[in-house]
Design a protein around this motif. Structure first.
Motif: not given
Length: 280
Positions: A126-127, A132-134
């Motif tokens: 998830l990008a 929010r981090a990868m």
């Protein structure tokens, strides 16, 4: 009502002395001390009826002790090490036998990055998003592994790489042929190859490039198969070669002599300590 437990003047040095011993020397099945383990051991030895990890940490900080850390060293056993290392450092500085290299002489640093795996994640990565981090799924399927061989022109700042199913002399000669069949190397006066006798991950300049590959290409590892790994590596080579700058290599022969002198003193001290321990 009983008052709070108070530390005595002797408890601090007793814990510090314990921290300066290897756990195994005291029959403790640990490789190194942590503050909680030191507190536990001190209580078991009767140093104090109760001792917290935070108190131990405060004491050790005061005495500049960090027994949970460790460093490794190596004793140089090759009597010709300095001469060999000096030749490499001179080549990095564009010098050979006291003479500057000419415009038609080149220096190649070559090595291999072994076992690059294709880990196919069971759910797509998830990008990153706002706050929010990868996200990369922990579960994956194994898609095999390959070796990445690379030759780095130290002064022209250009990488030539190839992927192989395994390492060895034949894959390495494939890399040599790949480079030496191209200009300007094919018609060069001399091309110096700096390699490490087949032992991976030493202080070769191409290892700096491999560290860049690890950070920017391989981690996190999320590839459908080995073909995708190879395609990504080749595409990154093109991207890297388009903007690469020379590594700022500052380690000179003077630095080498200083390092060898420190190692020699360390070796002498180590042997003297070992001899004293055996005599005791």
């Amino acid at each position: 009502m009983a008052g709070p437990l108070r530390c005595t003047a002797l408890q601090n040095p007793q814990v510090a002395a314990l921290a300066c011993q290897l756990p195994a020397e005291n029959g403790v099945p640990l490789s190194r001390w942590s503050c909680p383990e030191l507190a536990r051991e001190a209580v078991e030895r009767g140093v104090a009826p109760f001792l917290s990890a935070s108190t131990v940490r405060r004491w050790l900080t005061r005495d500049a002790l960090k027994p949970w850390q460790h460093r490794s060293w190596i004793f140089i056993t090759d009597p010709g090490f300095r001469a060999k290392a000096e030749r490499v450092l001179d080549l990095y500085a564009r010098t050979w036998n006291g003479t500057r290299l000419g415009a038609d002489e080149y220096v190649i640093s070559a090595d291999e990055k072994t076992s690059i795996q294709a880990r196919c994640r069971c759910h797509p990565a998830l990008a990153p998003g706002q706050a929010r981090a990868m996200r990369v799924n922990h579960t994956y399927g194994r898609g095999g592994a390959l070796a990445y061989l690379a030759a780095y022109d130290v002064h022209r700042v250009r990488v030539f790489g190839r992927t192989e199913a395994r390492t060895g002399i034949d894959p390495f000669m494939n890399l040599v042929t790949q480079v030496m069949s191209k200009e300007p190397y094919a018609s060069a006066k001399r091309v110096f190859w700096i390699v490490d006798n087949g032992s991976s991950h030493r202080g070769n300049q191409v290892e700096i490039y491999f560290s860049v590959v690890q950070r920017k290409v391989v981690s996190p590892n999320d590839f459908t198969d080995l073909a995708q790994v190879g395609d990504r590596l080749r595409a990154f080579e093109d991207r890297y070669n388009a903007t690469a700058q020379p590594f700022q290599w500052r380690f000179t022969t003077s630095d080498l002599d200083d390092l060898l002198a420190r190692l020699d003193r360390h070796t002498t001290d180590h042997h003297e300590e070992s001899s004293a321990a055996l005599a005791a």
